[in-house]
Design a protein around this motif. Structure first.
Motif, PDB file in Angstrom:
ATOM      1  N   ALA A  14      67.724  63.126  36.218  1.00 26.11           N
ATOM      2  CA  ALA A  14      67.655  62.731  37.627  1.00 26.11           C
ATOM      3  C   ALA A  14      66.223  62.450  38.052  1.00 26.11           C
ATOM      4  O   ALA A  14      65.988  61.709  39.013  1.00 26.11           O
ATOM      5  CB  ALA A  14      68.261  63.823  38.507  1.00 26.11           C
ATOM      6  N   ARG A  15      65.262  63.024  37.351  1.00 27.69           N
ATOM      7  CA  ARG A  15      63.846  62.780  37.656  1.00 27.69           C
ATOM      8  C   ARG A  15      63.299  61.611  36.842  1.00 27.69           C
ATOM      9  O   ARG A  15      62.118  61.293  36.934  1.00 27.69           O
ATOM     10  CB  ARG A  15      63.028  64.045  37.366  1.00 27.69           C
ATOM     11  N   GLN A  16      64.150  61.008  36.015  1.00 27.56           N
ATOM     12  CA  GLN A  16      63.740  59.895  35.152  1.00 27.56           C
ATOM     13  C   GLN A  16      64.716  58.735  35.286  1.00 27.56           C
ATOM     14  O   GLN A  16      65.116  58.117  34.302  1.00 27.56           O
ATOM     15  CB  GLN A  16      63.665  60.356  33.689  1.00 27.56           C
ATOM     16  N   HIS A  17      65.119  58.462  36.491  1.00 26.44           N
ATOM     17  CA  HIS A  17      66.001  57.330  36.785  1.00 26.44           C
ATOM     18  C   HIS A  17      67.269  57.359  35.943  1.00 26.44           C
ATOM     19  O   HIS A  17      67.766  56.322  35.500  1.00 26.44           O
ATOM     20  CB  HIS A  17      65.245  56.010  36.617  1.00 26.44           C
ATOM     21  N   GLY A  18      67.762  58.577  35.704  1.00 31.19           N
ATOM     22  CA  GLY A  18      69.042  58.733  35.027  1.00 31.19           C
ATOM     23  C   GLY A  18      68.977  58.697  33.526  1.00 31.19           C
ATOM     24  O   GLY A  18      70.014  58.539  32.871  1.00 31.19           O
ATOM     25  N   MET A  19      67.777  58.857  32.932  1.00 32.65           N
ATOM     26  CA  MET A  19      67.639  58.741  31.482  1.00 32.65           C
ATOM     27  C   MET A  19      67.006  59.968  30.854  1.00 32.65           C
ATOM     28  O   MET A  19      66.246  60.690  31.494  1.00 32.65           O
ATOM     29  CB  MET A  19      66.849  57.474  31.134  1.00 32.65           C
ATOM     30  N   ILE A  20      67.339  60.169  29.578  1.00 32.48           N
ATOM     31  CA  ILE A  20      66.841  61.312  28.824  1.00 32.48           C
ATOM     32  C   ILE A  20      66.690  60.899  27.363  1.00 32.48           C
ATOM     33  O   ILE A  20      67.474  60.084  26.864  1.00 32.48           O
ATOM     34  CB  ILE A  20      67.808  62.522  28.955  1.00 32.48           C
ATOM     35  N   THR A  21      65.684  61.419  26.681  1.00 31.67           N
ATOM     36  CA  THR A  21      65.513  61.132  25.253  1.00 31.67           C
ATOM     37  C   THR A  21      66.010  62.311  24.424  1.00 31.67           C
ATOM     38  O   THR A  21      66.146  63.435  24.925  1.00 31.67           O
ATOM     39  CB  THR A  21      64.038  60.871  24.903  1.00 31.67           C
ATOM     40  N   SER A  22      66.251  62.054  23.153  1.00 33.68           N
ATOM     41  CA  SER A  22      66.667  63.141  22.265  1.00 33.68           C
ATOM     42  C   SER A  22      65.587  64.209  22.173  1.00 33.68           C
ATOM     43  O   SER A  22      65.883  65.414  22.133  1.00 33.68           O
ATOM     44  CB  SER A  22      66.973  62.593  20.862  1.00 33.68           C
ATOM     45  N   GLY A  23      64.312  63.776  22.124  1.00 32.19           N
ATOM     46  CA  GLY A  23      63.212  64.731  22.068  1.00 32.19           C
ATOM     47  C   GLY A  23      63.152  65.604  23.304  1.00 32.19           C
ATOM     48  O   GLY A  23      62.907  66.820  23.227  1.00 32.19           O
ATOM     49  N   GLN A  24      63.382  65.006  24.465  1.00 38.75           N
ATOM     50  CA  GLN A  24      63.400  65.784  25.700  1.00 38.75           C
ATOM     51  C   GLN A  24      64.587  66.746  25.708  1.00 38.75           C
ATOM     52  O   GLN A  24      64.475  67.880  26.182  1.00 38.75           O
ATOM     53  CB  GLN A  24      63.474  64.844  26.897  1.00 38.75           C
ATOM     54  N   ALA A  25      65.729  66.280  25.186  1.00 37.96           N
ATOM     55  CA  ALA A  25      66.911  67.144  25.128  1.00 37.96           C
ATOM     56  C   ALA A  25      66.628  68.386  24.287  1.00 37.96           C
ATOM     57  O   ALA A  25      66.989  69.508  24.667  1.00 37.96           O
ATOM     58  CB  ALA A  25      68.102  66.368  24.561  1.00 37.96           C
ATOM     59  N   ARG A  26      65.971  68.173  23.156  1.00 39.37           N
ATOM     60  CA  ARG A  26      65.646  69.327  22.300  1.00 39.37           C
ATOM     61  C   ARG A  26      64.730  70.301  23.033  1.00 39.37           C
ATOM     62  O   ARG A  26      64.855  71.519  22.898  1.00 39.37           O
ATOM     63  CB  ARG A  26      65.013  68.845  20.998  1.00 39.37           C
ATOM     64  N   ALA A  27      63.784  69.760  23.805  1.00 43.20           N
ATOM     65  CA  ALA A  27      62.883  70.630  24.577  1.00 43.20           C
ATOM     66  C   ALA A  27      63.647  71.445  25.607  1.00 43.20           C
ATOM     67  O   ALA A  27      63.206  72.532  26.007  1.00 43.20           O
ATOM     68  CB  ALA A  27      61.809  69.788  25.259  1.00 43.20           C
ATOM     69  N   VAL A  45      75.067  57.374  27.488  1.00 38.94           N
ATOM     70  CA  VAL A  45      75.146  56.040  26.895  1.00 38.94           C
ATOM     71  C   VAL A  45      73.796  55.717  26.279  1.00 38.94           C
ATOM     72  O   VAL A  45      72.765  55.737  26.975  1.00 38.94           O
ATOM     73  CB  VAL A  45      75.514  54.975  27.949  1.00 38.94           C
ATOM     74  N   GLU A  46      73.769  55.433  24.971  1.00 39.75           N
ATOM     75  CA  GLU A  46      72.504  55.153  24.305  1.00 39.75           C
ATOM     76  C   GLU A  46      72.020  53.753  24.689  1.00 39.75           C
ATOM     77  O   GLU A  46      72.711  52.762  24.470  1.00 39.75           O
ATOM     78  CB  GLU A  46      72.641  55.257  22.790  1.00 39.75           C
ATOM     79  N   LEU A  47      70.828  53.685  25.279  1.00 36.22           N
ATOM     80  CA  LEU A  47      70.245  52.411  25.700  1.00 36.22           C
ATOM     81  C   LEU A  47      69.196  51.919  24.722  1.00 36.22           C
ATOM     82  O   LEU A  47      68.980  50.719  24.581  1.00 36.22           O
ATOM     83  CB  LEU A  47      69.598  52.548  27.082  1.00 36.22           C
ATOM     84  N   ASP A  48      68.486  52.840  24.108  1.00 36.72           N
ATOM     85  CA  ASP A  48      67.386  52.505  23.220  1.00 36.72           C
ATOM     86  C   ASP A  48      67.370  53.539  22.110  1.00 36.72           C
ATOM     87  O   ASP A  48      68.242  54.404  22.042  1.00 36.72           O
ATOM     88  CB  ASP A  48      66.055  52.487  23.998  1.00 36.72           C
ATOM     89  N   TRP A  49      66.373  53.428  21.233  1.00 41.36           N
ATOM     90  CA  TRP A  49      66.264  54.351  20.121  1.00 41.36           C
ATOM     91  C   TRP A  49      66.151  55.782  20.645  1.00 41.36           C
ATOM     92  O   TRP A  49      65.123  56.193  21.154  1.00 41.36           O
ATOM     93  CB  TRP A  49      65.037  53.983  19.293  1.00 41.36           C
ATOM     94  N   ASP A  50      67.282  56.537  20.550  1.00 40.10           N
ATOM     95  CA  ASP A  50      67.321  57.931  20.994  1.00 40.10           C
ATOM     96  C   ASP A  50      66.992  58.102  22.476  1.00 40.10           C
ATOM     97  O   ASP A  50      66.470  59.140  22.891  1.00 40.10           O
ATOM     98  CB  ASP A  50      66.372  58.799  20.158  1.00 40.10           C
ATOM     99  N   VAL A  51      67.307  57.112  23.282  1.00 43.15           N
ATOM    100  CA  VAL A  51      67.180  57.217  24.737  1.00 43.15           C
ATOM    101  C   VAL A  51      68.557  56.980  25.336  1.00 43.15           C
ATOM    102  O   VAL A  51      69.215  55.986  25.021  1.00 43.15           O
ATOM    103  CB  VAL A  51      66.175  56.212  25.318  1.00 43.15           C
ATOM    104  N   TYR A  52      68.975  57.880  26.213  1.00 42.56           N
ATOM    105  CA  TYR A  52      70.325  57.845  26.759  1.00 42.56           C
ATOM    106  C   TYR A  52      70.281  57.760  28.279  1.00 42.56           C
ATOM    107  O   TYR A  52      69.388  58.317  28.927  1.00 42.56           O
ATOM    108  CB  TYR A  52      71.098  59.099  26.355  1.00 42.56           C
ATOM    109  N   GLN A  53      71.282  57.084  28.821  1.00 38.93           N
ATOM    110  CA  GLN A  53      71.464  57.043  30.270  1.00 38.93           C
ATOM    111  C   GLN A  53      72.662  57.914  30.622  1.00 38.93           C
ATOM    112  O   GLN A  53      73.721  57.833  29.985  1.00 38.93           O
ATOM    113  CB  GLN A  53      71.694  55.612  30.751  1.00 38.93           C
ATOM    114  N   VAL A  54      72.496  58.761  31.618  1.00 38.25           N
ATOM    115  CA  VAL A  54      73.574  59.651  32.043  1.00 38.25           C
ATOM    116  C   VAL A  54      74.654  58.831  32.753  1.00 38.25           C
ATOM    117  O   VAL A  54      74.346  57.957  33.576  1.00 38.25           O
ATOM    118  CB  VAL A  54      73.027  60.747  32.976  1.00 38.25           C
ATOM    119  N   ALA A  55      75.889  59.083  32.421  1.00 39.79           N
ATOM    120  CA  ALA A  55      76.998  58.382  33.066  1.00 39.79           C
ATOM    121  C   ALA A  55      76.910  58.562  34.579  1.00 39.79           C
ATOM    122  O   ALA A  55      76.638  59.659  35.078  1.00 39.79           O
ATOM    123  CB  ALA A  55      78.328  58.919  32.555  1.00 39.79           C
ATOM    124  N   GLY A  56      77.114  57.472  35.290  1.00 40.63           N
ATOM    125  CA  GLY A  56      77.052  57.528  36.744  1.00 40.63           C
ATOM    126  C   GLY A  56      75.687  57.207  37.304  1.00 40.63           C
ATOM    127  O   GLY A  56      75.525  57.139  38.524  1.00 40.63           O
TER     128      GLY A  56
END
Length: 266
Positions: A14-27, A45-56
């Motif tokens: 929510a602080r990154q325009h609805g996106m999260i990376t795998s590295g951030q998820a691990r953190a 939803v994967e948008l880029d290399w290990d970058v995901y957009q949260v549904a909604g």
């Protein structure tokens, strides 16, 4: 378990325009299998290399893909851990900046950035090494991007086909996102090296032959007239000066009169 994982990811995203990376998820304590599970469940939803957009997420594709590519450049860092000043970090530029600003019709299979230092570039990303000034950068929907003015200069310096440069310039002037006089002034020193005419009327005929001056903002109308018909502007200004008694006002009014009354064909 999955609900907790999704909650942590969605809160950070929510602080990154609805996106999260795998590295951030691990953190955040969410491992790769959990991320894959949430992706299989269509919550990510994967948008880029290990970058995901949260549904909604409400961030549309025009901004989501470049923002995802920006996150992928430093996937272990959250956006708020990146440099606070955009010029100190990677900035969307060149063809990709044109696409974000809606200028011209340049296509590029890679996402293009400019950065002040070398960094790892993920797949389908090109990074130009250059320093940018604060006035060269703006932020659109969270995406740090070169201004239209700087973008056009970058296209020229990168030997982009001049027809493509002209299309981008046409849209930028018509949309009033650049100052034509300032843009011309900054392009003049590049003219000899990059092989285009610098003189006003020839410059307009080369890059902007179909630009309708009557459709421009007043400042760009004045700039167009000064470039295309400098002698006419000077003559009208001489007639106005005794009336206005203000040298700058006389130049501005004269340029506007010439722009509105002079057909482009003359």
């Amino acid at each position: 378990m999955w609900e907790d994982s999704f909650y942590h990811l969605a809160s950070a995203a929510a602080r990154q325009h609805g996106m999260i990376t795998s590295g951030q998820a691990r953190a955040l304590g969410v491992d790769d299998p959990a991320v894959r599970h949430l992706s299989d469940a269509h919550l990510l939803v994967e948008l880029d290399w290990d970058v995901y957009q949260v549904a909604g997420s409400t961030t549309g594709p025009r901004y989501a893909y470049p923002y995802a590519a920006w996150l992928a450049l430093s996937p272990e860092l959250f956006a708020w851990q990146r440099p606070a000043s955009p010029p100190d970090d990677a900035v969307l530029s060149h063809e990709s900046a044109c696409q974000l600003h809606g200028l011209g019709s340049l296509a590029d299979t890679a996402m293009v950035f400019t950065a002040p230092r070398e960094s790892r570039a993920p797949r389908a990303v090109r990074v130009h090494l250059a320093s940018l000034r604060p006035e060269d950068v703006t932020v659109r929907e969270g995406v740090p991007v070169t201004t239209p003015h700087r973008t056009i200069l970058d296209l020229v310096r990168d030997w982009t086909d001049h027809r493509d440069v002209g299309r981008a310039m046409f849209d930028a002037v018509l949309l009033d996102v650049v100052d034509l006089a300032d843009l011309h002034a900054d392009l003049v020193p590049l003219a000899a090296q990059y092989e285009f005419p610098a003189e006003g009327a020839k410059f307009l005929g080369y890059f902007l032959p179909d630009l309708p001056p009557g459709s421009l903002s007043v400042p760009n109308q004045r700039a167009y007239a000064r470039l295309h018909w400098p002698d006419r502007v000077a003559a009208v200004r001489n007639d106005l000066l005794p009336v206005t008694g203000d040298a700058q006002l006389s130049w501005d009014v004269a340029a506007e009169i010439v722009a509105r009354l002079s057909p482009v064909s003359q």
